[in-house]
Design a protein around this motif. Structure first.
Motif, PDB file in Angstrom:
ATOM      1  N   SER A 139      12.089  10.464 -21.046  1.00  0.00           N
ATOM      2  CA  SER A 139      11.380  10.021 -22.247  1.00  0.00           C
ATOM      3  C   SER A 139      10.351  11.054 -22.644  1.00  0.00           C
ATOM      4  O   SER A 139       9.591  11.529 -21.817  1.00  0.00           O
ATOM      5  N   MET A 141       9.710  12.086 -26.742  1.00  0.00           N
ATOM      6  CA  MET A 141       9.257  11.868 -28.110  1.00  0.00           C
ATOM      7  C   MET A 141       9.579  10.465 -28.595  1.00  0.00           C
ATOM      8  O   MET A 141       8.741   9.781 -29.155  1.00  0.00           O
ATOM      9  N   THR A 142      10.830  10.027 -28.407  1.00  0.00           N
ATOM     10  CA  THR A 142      11.200   8.729 -28.957  1.00  0.00           C
ATOM     11  C   THR A 142      10.474   7.610 -28.217  1.00  0.00           C
ATOM     12  O   THR A 142      10.003   6.678 -28.819  1.00  0.00           O
ATOM     13  N   ASP A 143      10.423   7.728 -26.918  1.00  0.00           N
ATOM     14  CA  ASP A 143       9.688   6.757 -26.130  1.00  0.00           C
ATOM     15  C   ASP A 143       8.861   7.535 -25.129  1.00  0.00           C
ATOM     16  O   ASP A 143       9.389   8.339 -24.379  1.00  0.00           O
ATOM     17  N   PRO A 144       7.569   7.311 -25.123  1.00  0.00           N
ATOM     18  CA  PRO A 144       6.723   8.142 -24.273  1.00  0.00           C
ATOM     19  C   PRO A 144       6.947   7.897 -22.781  1.00  0.00           C
ATOM     20  O   PRO A 144       7.183   6.772 -22.363  1.00  0.00           O
ATOM     21  N   LEU A 146       5.646   7.471 -19.015  1.00  0.00           N
ATOM     22  CA  LEU A 146       4.433   6.820 -18.526  1.00  0.00           C
ATOM     23  C   LEU A 146       3.670   7.789 -17.637  1.00  0.00           C
ATOM     24  O   LEU A 146       4.208   8.797 -17.193  1.00  0.00           O
ATOM     25  N   VAL A 515      11.398   8.070 -17.070  1.00  0.00           N
ATOM     26  CA  VAL A 515      12.380   7.316 -17.851  1.00  0.00           C
ATOM     27  C   VAL A 515      11.694   6.183 -18.619  1.00  0.00           C
ATOM     28  O   VAL A 515      12.356   5.404 -19.291  1.00  0.00           O
ATOM     29  N   GLY A 516      10.384   6.102 -18.504  1.00  0.00           N
ATOM     30  CA  GLY A 516       9.625   5.158 -19.323  1.00  0.00           C
ATOM     31  C   GLY A 516       9.715   3.722 -18.872  1.00  0.00           C
ATOM     32  O   GLY A 516       9.539   2.812 -19.661  1.00  0.00           O
ATOM     33  N   ASN A 517       9.984   3.486 -17.592  1.00  0.00           N
ATOM     34  CA  ASN A 517      10.131   2.114 -17.099  1.00  0.00           C
ATOM     35  C   ASN A 517       9.009   1.735 -16.148  1.00  0.00           C
ATOM     36  O   ASN A 517       8.704   2.483 -15.225  1.00  0.00           O
ATOM     37  N   SER A 518       8.447   0.553 -16.373  1.00  0.00           N
ATOM     38  CA  SER A 518       7.449   0.100 -15.407  1.00  0.00           C
ATOM     39  C   SER A 518       8.033  -0.938 -14.458  1.00  0.00           C
ATOM     40  O   SER A 518       7.404  -1.303 -13.492  1.00  0.00           O
ATOM     41  N   SER A 519       9.233  -1.418 -14.738  1.00  0.00           N
ATOM     42  CA  SER A 519       9.905  -2.259 -13.745  1.00  0.00           C
ATOM     43  C   SER A 519      11.172  -1.536 -13.278  1.00  0.00           C
ATOM     44  O   SER A 519      11.609  -0.580 -13.926  1.00  0.00           O
TER      45      SER A 519
END
Lengths: 545, 368
Positions: A139, A141-144, A146, A515-519
């Protein structure tokens, strides 16, 4: 002149040769004392030396009988390359060297018996699928992405049977939902389980170190790691303590230790984390377990309630001949024993038929199977036949993927959590292996061998040591010999495991953040790519070049 | 990143208002398309509120195929409104030959059927039409539902508005609810179906952002309902989950947010309803979304709602003047169409909040 005995075993026939420098040796004897395999001995050799003791050079030759350290030329006492001699030698006078000319494969079957080896599979260990996969969807530009250092992550995995949403006993009053009725127990735990290694396979001190690390990770670091007891039960004191909640009790085909577990049940203060029914293991699929009499110490005898004898676990649960029967008898009785409060899962060796087993369990009408543990070919630490280790089994990666996709087809993914093991952490990086397996559909992983390595095991995939079955473990991990067991520093071993798990937790975050995932990214196969076309096709992930 | 918007009013308004809401936000959309769903129609469709309205873009052959299909399936056409495009040179628009908005009466044996049965029939008919037209790319069916009109087009929204005469308020095309977006999708190639808003059985949804759990959402949704098809955009997942939670499971609206952005486990543990929330989280884990996004949705009963991802990485603002309320990615859009509203009353929903605008234009907001 003596006749040449060409069929005698020489040191050059053995897999490891001792490299000994007599000029450095002070004859302290530490190496001989440390060698648990009796591979070296003190011997006398007739030596010829040239000396000059006067003011002018007056060389003279002297013959004398000198004590030296000598390797035994016997298969039974073959050096395993553990390197204990080198570790204890104060003068760097001795070390084992790998012998490329070894004839050991021919020699060690000379007694007509199969060769046993500590559980280290060698198939593909240098060429692993997991190492050919990388996390490719980053991730930006489209989704930052973390911030792995500051963001909070929800790293937990289910252990227990999950119901489909319309099966939940939820009642709506238009505003609120209320759960009425029983749902199968599900524990949300850390996605890395300390795999089943019994007291007996491990020394009591090594087992204690793992248990200590588990408790410490939970109590001090709030990392809800669970540990599986392995077959054979555990100390009654532990079963009656609060710490039982961190333990998964195992029942395997030998049913060892269950007598004591059942007797302890009325005195349990808390429920165990779960029950794991072991059907098979990755190191020797379709083969039973064996704890050799040499390792059945007083403690083991008392925990398991057995005499000092070879303890055999059959290759299957006697009296059960189908999955349906297993679900009805075993799962039902295990669930009922703990009044349907404790999740019951199953562990099988990975096999070409794993998907059939999984499909069957998914359709189980009682909805009581709480997890499917698949143990791949690279798993195992106990004694196994070398032929099993090297030539039977199934890699875990594609099997996890197939099971997940089979569930996807039925819309039942996540209902019976998938746990993958067998080679997780083989190259030392369990976090990356676990992350990739989770993206492919696993809910979590179980690790065993790497824990033993963290305790101080020196064995490796290239035939170093691997003597877990002999009772002579030089590190005191896989032996019950009281003299050897004392070599293991419990606190240090536990500390190593705790440190490793804390690092692993940070590494998890380092992989989840990009990959922009917190779970946990269960089933996020879109995050993975591979440069291997065959792997891309088989696992249905993106091919890149 | 897209910009999205929705307007709800006590008095019917013309779609030009939606364009005025969106165009000031153009740095956030690339002017590659225009799509809107209108509900609670006035103007030419005012008389047919309880009859299903088919929204369709097609070729000549497609139009004939649809006509034949509908006739064969005993739908009687009641009224049709076909916009005559202004075909002037220089317009940035990839128009289809025909845009048909046609009101039908239910087949006779359905006229006494239950509401549920009618809703299933309308869905099945739309799916069948879609399949029929898809084979040779003869057209696109966007919605088939009472009192709902959908228009989607590829090109510059201003030129599209010129083409469809959307700048001129003739009073033909009027509605009290509109959900709108000025962009084609970027995730995949340009596909008319992929443009927001998406529609399913009365549920309309527009999303701004990214759904990083697209693959796992899609894999799960595919088996949940026959209407969950297409997946041309990762934002369709949000609509299908909304439909699943509210229509299939019949759960109260507040649980939608608990499904798409579940609370962390340690927060669930502190709540009195932890048993329910845990059961929902574990059972519907594959419908969780984890990417940055904002959702604007319109429900079959005319309510509108908005909520954000669990990290609030995409903006949204709600503002109104008592007669009209709008939800918009950026406040500049609101300033354009509602310049006299009290800006201090604007609502900027946070990451755990849901905002619902009722039929009476009351703004309800609650914490997840």
């Amino acid at each position: 002149m003596e006749a040449v005995k060409i069929q005698d075993v020489s040191v050059n026939d053995l897999p490891w040769k001792i490299q000994y420098q007599p000029e450095r040796c002070t004859m302290c004897g530490s190496c001989v004392a440390a060698c648990t395999f009796n591979a070296i001995e003190v011997a006398m050799e007739r030596r010829s030396i040239t000396v000059s003791t006067g003011h002018q050079p007056e060389p003279s030759q002297r013959h004398m009988a000198t004590p030296v350290i000598k390797q035994k030329a016997a298969v039974a006492n073959a050096c395993v390359g553990c390197g204990m001699c080198e570790k204890v030698c104060p003068n760097n006078a001795i070390k084992p060297m790998r012998n490329p000319d070894s004839r050991i494969n021919c020699l060690n079957r000379s007694g007509g018996t199969t060769v046993k080896r500590g559980g280290r599979a060698s198939l593909n260990s240098a060429d692993r699928t997991l190492d050919k996969i990388v996390v490719g969807r980053i991730s930006q530009m489209t989704d930052p992405a973390l911030d792995s250092e500051r963001h909070t992550f929800d790293i937990l995995a289910p252990f227990g049977r999950v119901l489909l949403p319309h099966e939940l006993p939820l009642k709506s009053n238009g505003e609120e939902l209320t759960l009425s009725g029983h749902t199968p127990p599900v524990r949300w735990i850390y996605p890395v389980i300390f795999s089943d290694m019994s007291i007996g396979a491990l020394s009591t001190r090594a087992w204690e170190a793992v248990a200590l690390a588990t408790a410490y990770l939970n109590e001090k670091h709030k990392l809800p790691v669970r540990m599986c007891s392995g077959e054979g039960g555990m100390p009654v004191k532990l079963m009656q303590s609060e710490y039982l909640k961190y333990m998964i009790l195992q029942i395997a085909s030998g049913h060892f230790g269950w007598n004591r577990i059942i007797k302890a049940m009325p005195h349990m203060k808390v429920d165990p984390a779960g029950i794991l029914i072991k059907i098979g293991q990755g190191a020797k699929p379709g083969d039973g377990g064996l704890l050799p009499a040499a390792k059945v110490s007083k403690t083991v005898q008392s925990i398991r309630g057995v005499p000092k004898a070879d303890l055999l676990s059959p290759p299957n649960h006697q009296g059960l001949y189908s999955i349906e029967e297993s679900v009805q008898k075993m799962f039902m009785s295990m669930n009922a024993a703990f009044k349907f409060r404790v999740p019951v899962a199953i562990k099988c060796a990975a096999s070409a038929t794993s998907v059939s087993v999984y499909n069957n369990l998914l359709r189980d009408p009682y909805k009581i199977c709480g997890g499917f543990f698949i143990d791949g070919i690279q798993g195992g630490t106990g004694a196994a036949n070398e032929v099993s280790l090297d030539h039977t089994g199934h890699p875990v990666v594609s099997k996890i993927r197939e099971c997940y996709l089979a569930a996807v087809k039925q819309g039942r993914q996540g209902q019976i959590p998938l746990w993958a093991g067998g080679g997780v952490g083989l190259t030392g990086n369990a976090a990356a292996d676990a992350f990739k397996l989770i993206c492919l559909g696993a809910n979590g992983v179980f690790i065993g061998k790497i824990l033993v390595q963290l305790c101080g095991c020196v064995g490796n995939e290239h035939g170093r040591c691997n003597a877990c079955n002999t009772g002579n473990c030089p590190a005191g991990i896989c032996t019950q010999n009281p003299r050897l067991v004392k070599r293991l520093d419990i606190d240090k071993a536990a500390q190593n495991i705790v440190d490793y798990m804390l690092a692993l937790d940070s590494e998890f975050k380092k992989l989840m953040a990009p990959v922009g995932n917190s779970s946990l990214p269960v089933g996020r196969s879109d995050a993975l790519v591979t440069t291997d076309k065959a792997i891309a096709d088989k696992l249905a992930i993106q091919y890149v070049c | 990143m897209c910009r999205i918007g929705a307007i709800k009013s006590k008095v019917a308004f013309h779609p030009s208002l939606a364009l005025h809401l969106m165009l000031p936000q153009q740095e956030g959309h690339d002017n590659s398309g225009f799509a809107m769903v209108m509900q609670d129609l006035e103007g030419v469709f005012a008389k047919y509120k309880d009859k299903p309205l088919l929204s369709l873009a097609c070729t000549q052959k497609g139009a004939a195929m649809v006509e034949h299909f509908m006739e064969t399936n005993n739908f009687t056409p009641l009224y049709e409104w076909i916009p005559r495009g202004v075909r002037q040179p220089g317009l940035d628009i990839k128009a289809m030959p025909y845009y048909i908005f046609r009101v039908y009466d239910y087949p006779e044996h359905y006229r006494t059927a239950t509401q549920e049965a009618k809703e299933e029939l309308l869905l099945d008919t739309r799916l069948a039409l879609r399949e029929l037209l898809e084979k040779e790319e003869n057209g696109f069916v966007y919605s088939f539902w009472p009192d709902v009109l959908t228009l989607k087009e590829i090109g510059d929204p201003r030129d599209i508005a010129v083409y469809f005469k959307l700048w001129d308020n003739t009073g033909d095309l009027m509605a009290k609810n509109v959900v709108v977006q000025c962009r084609q999708n970027t995730n995949y190639e340009i596909v008319r179906y992929a443009a927001h808003p998406f529609f399913l059985q009365g549920y309309t949804l527009c999303a701004n952002g990214e759904n990083t759990f697209y693959t796992k959402n899609k894999e799960y949704q595919k088996s949940l309902h026959r209407g969950y098809i297409g997946f041309e955009s990762d934002s369709q997942n949000f609509l299908y989950t909304l439909h699943y939670v509210l229509k299939v499971l019949k759960w109260p609206i507040k649980y939608y947010k608990h499904v798409i952005t579940p609370l962390p486990f340690d927060e669930i543990a502190k709540r009195p309803d932890k048993r329910e929330l845990t059961a929902i989280r574990q059972s519907l884990g594959h419908l969780e979304i984890n990417g940055p996004n904002t959702i604007i949705a319109m429900l079959p009963d005319g309510r509108m709602m908005t909520c954000c991802d669990s990290k609030k990485l995409r903006p949204v603002v709600v503002g109104g003047d008592g007669t009209t309320i709008a939800i918009s990615s950026e406040v500049c859009g609101l300033n354009q169409i509602l310049p006299h509203r009290n800006q201090e009353l604007d609502v900027y929903p946070n990451e755990r909040e849901v905002v619902v605008i009722t039929r009476e234009l009351e703004v309800e907001r609650w914490k997840q």
